[in-house]
Design a protein around this motif. Structure first.
Motif, PDB file in Angstrom:
ATOM      1  N   ALA A 265      36.228  28.922   7.521  1.00 46.74           N
ATOM      2  CA  ALA A 265      36.419  28.730   8.965  1.00 46.74           C
ATOM      3  C   ALA A 265      35.640  27.483   9.386  1.00 46.74           C
ATOM      4  N   SER A 266      35.737  26.459   8.562  1.00 49.62           N
ATOM      5  CA  SER A 266      34.846  25.304   8.654  1.00 49.62           C
ATOM      6  C   SER A 266      35.425  24.137   9.430  1.00 49.62           C
ATOM      7  N   GLY A 268      38.360  21.175  10.727  1.00 47.29           N
ATOM      8  CA  GLY A 268      39.204  20.174  10.100  1.00 47.29           C
ATOM      9  C   GLY A 268      38.433  18.984   9.568  1.00 47.29           C
ATOM     10  N   PHE A 269      39.078  17.786   9.637  1.00 48.51           N
ATOM     11  CA  PHE A 269      38.458  16.595   9.050  1.00 48.51           C
ATOM     12  C   PHE A 269      38.419  15.429  10.033  1.00 48.51           C
ATOM     13  N   SER A 270      38.228  15.739  11.316  1.00 46.75           N
ATOM     14  CA  SER A 270      38.215  14.691  12.333  1.00 46.75           C
ATOM     15  C   SER A 270      37.167  13.619  12.090  1.00 46.75           C
ATOM     16  N   HIS A 271      36.057  13.974  11.449  1.00 46.46           N
ATOM     17  CA  HIS A 271      34.980  13.011  11.255  1.00 46.46           C
ATOM     18  C   HIS A 271      34.866  12.521   9.820  1.00 46.46           C
ATOM     19  N   SER A 272      35.956  12.621   9.079  1.00 48.68           N
ATOM     20  CA  SER A 272      36.024  12.010   7.749  1.00 48.68           C
ATOM     21  C   SER A 272      36.919  10.786   7.843  1.00 48.68           C
ATOM     22  N   ALA A 273      36.317   9.601   7.784  1.00 49.11           N
ATOM     23  CA  ALA A 273      37.114   8.375   7.869  1.00 49.11           C
ATOM     24  C   ALA A 273      38.099   8.294   6.714  1.00 49.11           C
ATOM     25  N   ALA A 274      37.676   8.722   5.528  1.00 43.56           N
ATOM     26  CA  ALA A 274      38.548   8.635   4.355  1.00 43.56           C
ATOM     27  C   ALA A 274      39.770   9.529   4.494  1.00 43.56           C
ATOM     28  N   ALA A 291      35.698  16.340  18.463  1.00 45.49           N
ATOM     29  CA  ALA A 291      35.320  17.474  17.624  1.00 45.49           C
ATOM     30  C   ALA A 291      33.855  17.364  17.223  1.00 45.49           C
ATOM     31  N   ALA A 292      33.270  18.490  16.828  1.00 44.31           N
ATOM     32  CA  ALA A 292      31.883  18.490  16.365  1.00 44.31           C
ATOM     33  C   ALA A 292      31.740  17.604  15.137  1.00 44.31           C
ATOM     34  N   GLU A 293      30.567  16.983  15.001  1.00 45.80           N
ATOM     35  CA  GLU A 293      30.373  15.969  13.967  1.00 45.80           C
ATOM     36  C   GLU A 293      30.473  16.533  12.549  1.00 45.80           C
ATOM     37  N   GLY A 294      30.333  17.833  12.396  1.00 44.60           N
ATOM     38  CA  GLY A 294      30.399  18.432  11.062  1.00 44.60           C
ATOM     39  C   GLY A 294      31.799  18.588  10.503  1.00 44.60           C
ATOM     40  N   GLN A 295      32.815  18.216  11.296  1.00 43.35           N
ATOM     41  CA  GLN A 295      34.203  18.396  10.864  1.00 43.35           C
ATOM     42  C   GLN A 295      34.603  17.275   9.904  1.00 43.35           C
ATOM     43  N   THR A 296      34.211  17.414   8.644  1.00 44.84           N
ATOM     44  CA  THR A 296      34.469  16.361   7.663  1.00 44.84           C
ATOM     45  C   THR A 296      35.337  16.818   6.493  1.00 44.84           C
ATOM     46  N   GLY A 297      35.982  17.956   6.637  1.00 42.94           N
ATOM     47  CA  GLY A 297      36.940  18.379   5.623  1.00 42.94           C
ATOM     48  C   GLY A 297      36.364  19.106   4.433  1.00 42.94           C
TER      49      GLY A 297
END
Length: 559
Positions: A265-266, A268-274, A291-297
């Motif tokens: 339940a972690s 999405g990946f909004s904060h993963s540039a890759a 989105a919260a900064e932890g959303q890195t996929g």
């Protein structure tokens, strides 16, 4: 070899937004031990930054309000919006489990909602839609009921509320505080409530913060656990089944067993540039996401390592955003796009969509109309002095001047004439003048012949009820303003494919045993659209509830 476990629980949940808390709460309600692991130092995820509403058709709040909803009507609406983009059995599972989840949490926890009467479904004119809406939002909560440490680690919204605690229902009226007596009465009520709360020693939360605080309080009372600063590094398997996780905690790696299953339940990946560059339409930028900064996929990558299938990875929950200099986060334009004396144009001064349309739809339009010779990224939001004086805009009160930093930095532009504004923003002067004159002619007649702005009940929800068309008024009085708008998001909506019980599936349709997913780490049950306010959090909570019910059933059968 027998796996060594440092800790053992029935259910291990990865992520502490509404999806994560819903899974842990359901586990405790079923008598199962539960642990939430959160990689950041704050709990609440993107839910805590959101409006906190849930869109769950046919729930008891709607019936109590006299809304004639039913599963059959909701299914017709989903057919008219989501269509066949998502397997019918998942839509049916949502409609079956959602109302039961809302009822049980209301009866057995402190998770409480209230009907937001009038907050329209996003497509109310389609078959099965409601102009009154199906959205319910969290009741206010005194965060001082939580222990001090838990108050300090609760993720907080950065919305500029000037110290007022307001619901989304309140905001609808506060947006028109300079226009109607009803809005001014509501403003007095909100102000009085805030003063009384301070005098009584309360610290009231609303919106997503209230939802997460209520869930945290409920989990404490039920005996669930939450670990912060504990990123999951690996899913641990026993044979073909996911049996637990490895977590970095306190500088070392610990192994945590999940006897019933792991629920991803972690987010999405909004904060993963890759991942954005790989999957999303271009141009794209992590800076545009609220989105919260932890959303890195992270959860997505864990599932992919187990062969999980994916879908909708090119889609986001779109949110047109402005990025003021010095602001801690982008400002998400919702009501701001419904105010009457305002248009949004591309880089050559042309309107290209209904500005008041649902936010995800407007972002889709930004990409659909983006081309090298007429870029929509960024677009320009244009408003005149009348609208600037009448309405809330980008966190500024009616009549409040644009911050000098916005103008001095070149972020925003102000000019006495439309032509001067076009020159300052780099748009063709004649084209922008022509666009404004065409729009003004529509506004005087009250009919937008180009894009139908103001025809939908959703458009009108945030409009000015004192006007013949609540969303239309001419742009005539200077100074005029131009502010850049980017195709932001409140989260990505693509992820791992799941079945009606939220079990993660492989490409061949087989189940990854012991692994479940809900929320934005999973492919959205809403497909490529967004049927109503709360259609992100509603499914996240529902499928967490369904997942843990399946876990409890399987553990019961095994026991």
């Amino acid at each position: 070899m027998t796996q060594h476990w440092d800790h053992s629980y029935d259910v291990v949940v990865v992520g502490s937004g509404a999806a994560g808390f819903a899974a842990a709460l359901t586990a405790r309600l079923r008598g199962l031990s539960a642990l939430i692991v959160e990689k950041t130092d704050l709990y609440g995820g993107s839910t805590a930054l959101s409006g906190g509403a849930i869109w769950v058709p046919d729930n008891f709040h709607l019936h109590d309000a006299g809304l004639p909803d039913s599963r059959e009507r909701a299914r017709r609406y989903l057919a008219a919006t989501v269509g066949d983009r998502v397997p019918g059995e998942r839509l049916d599972a949502y409609l079956e489990h959602g109302p039961r989840m809302v009822r049980e949490f209301h009866d057995r926890t402190l998770v409480r909602f209230m009907y937001t009467d009038g907050y329209s479904d996003y497509y109310p004119e389609r078959d099965g839609g409601f102009a009154r809406g199906r959205s319910v939002e969290p009741q206010l909560f005194d965060v001082k009921k939580l222990p001090r440490e838990q108050r300090g680690t609760l993720r907080r919204s950065l919305l500029p509320t000037r110290g007022l605690t307001m619901t989304s229902y309140d905001f609808r009226y506060l947006n028109m505080v300079s226009r109607t007596g009803r809005a001014r009465a509501r403003a007095l009520r909100v102000g009085a409530r805030s003063v009384l709360a301070r005098l009584s020693g309360q610290e009231l939360l609303s919106l997503g913060g209230a939802l997460i605080a209520r869930m945290r309080y409920s989990l404490d009372r039920l005996g669930g656990e939450l670990w912060l600063r504990c990123p999951v590094t690996e899913l641990v398997k026993e044979g073909e089944r996911v049996a637990g996780v490895r977590v970095r905690r306190g500088g070392r790696t610990v192994s945590v067993a999940a006897r019933g299953g792991v629920v991803l339940a972690s987010g999405g990946f909004s904060h993963s540039a890759a991942l954005r560059d790989k999957h999303l339409p271009h141009p794209t930028d992590t800076a545009w996401s609220v989105a919260a900064e932890g959303q890195t996929g992270d959860g997505l990558e864990l599932a992919l390592a187990e062969g999980a299938a994916t879908d909708l990875l090119d889609k986001v929950w779109g949110a047109p955003a402005v990025l003021p200099p010095g602001a801690p986060t982008p400002f998400f334009l919702v009501a701001d796009r419904a105010i009457p004396g305002m248009i949004i144009v591309n880089q050559v001064g042309e309107r290209y969509a209904n500005e008041a349309s649902p936010y995800h739809e407007f972002v889709d339009a930004m990409y659909a109309h983006h081309r090298p010779d007429a870029s929509t990224v960024p677009s320009w939001l244009i408003l005149d002095a009348v609208s600037k004086a009448r309405y809330l805009f980008a966190g500024l009160f009616p009549g409040q001047s644009l911050p000098q930093e916005w103008l001095a930095s070149g972020f925003a532009h102000r000019a006495d004439t439309v032509e001067e504004l076009a020159r300052a923003a780099g748009m063709p002067q004649r084209a922008l003048r022509s666009t404004v004159e065409r729009f003004n002619a529509f506004a005087r007649r009250g009919v937008d012949d180009d894009f139908g702005r103001g025809e939908s009940a959703y458009d009108r929800y945030y409009g000015d009820p004192t006007l013949p068309n609540p969303n239309l008024h001419p742009l005539e009085k200077g100074p005029f303003y131009a502010i850049p708008v980017h195709p932001g998001d409140i989260g990505t909506k693509g992820g791992v494919v799941t079945d009606p019980a939220a079990r993660v599936l492989r490409e061949d349709g087989s189940v990854v045993r012991g692994l479940y997913a809900s929320g934005n780490v999973s492919a959205a049950v809403m497909g490529e659209t967004y049927p109503g306010p709360g259609a992100t959090i509603g499914p996240a909570m529902t499928f967490s509830w369904a997942a843990v019910n399946r876990i409890a059933e399987d553990l019961g059968d095994a026991g």
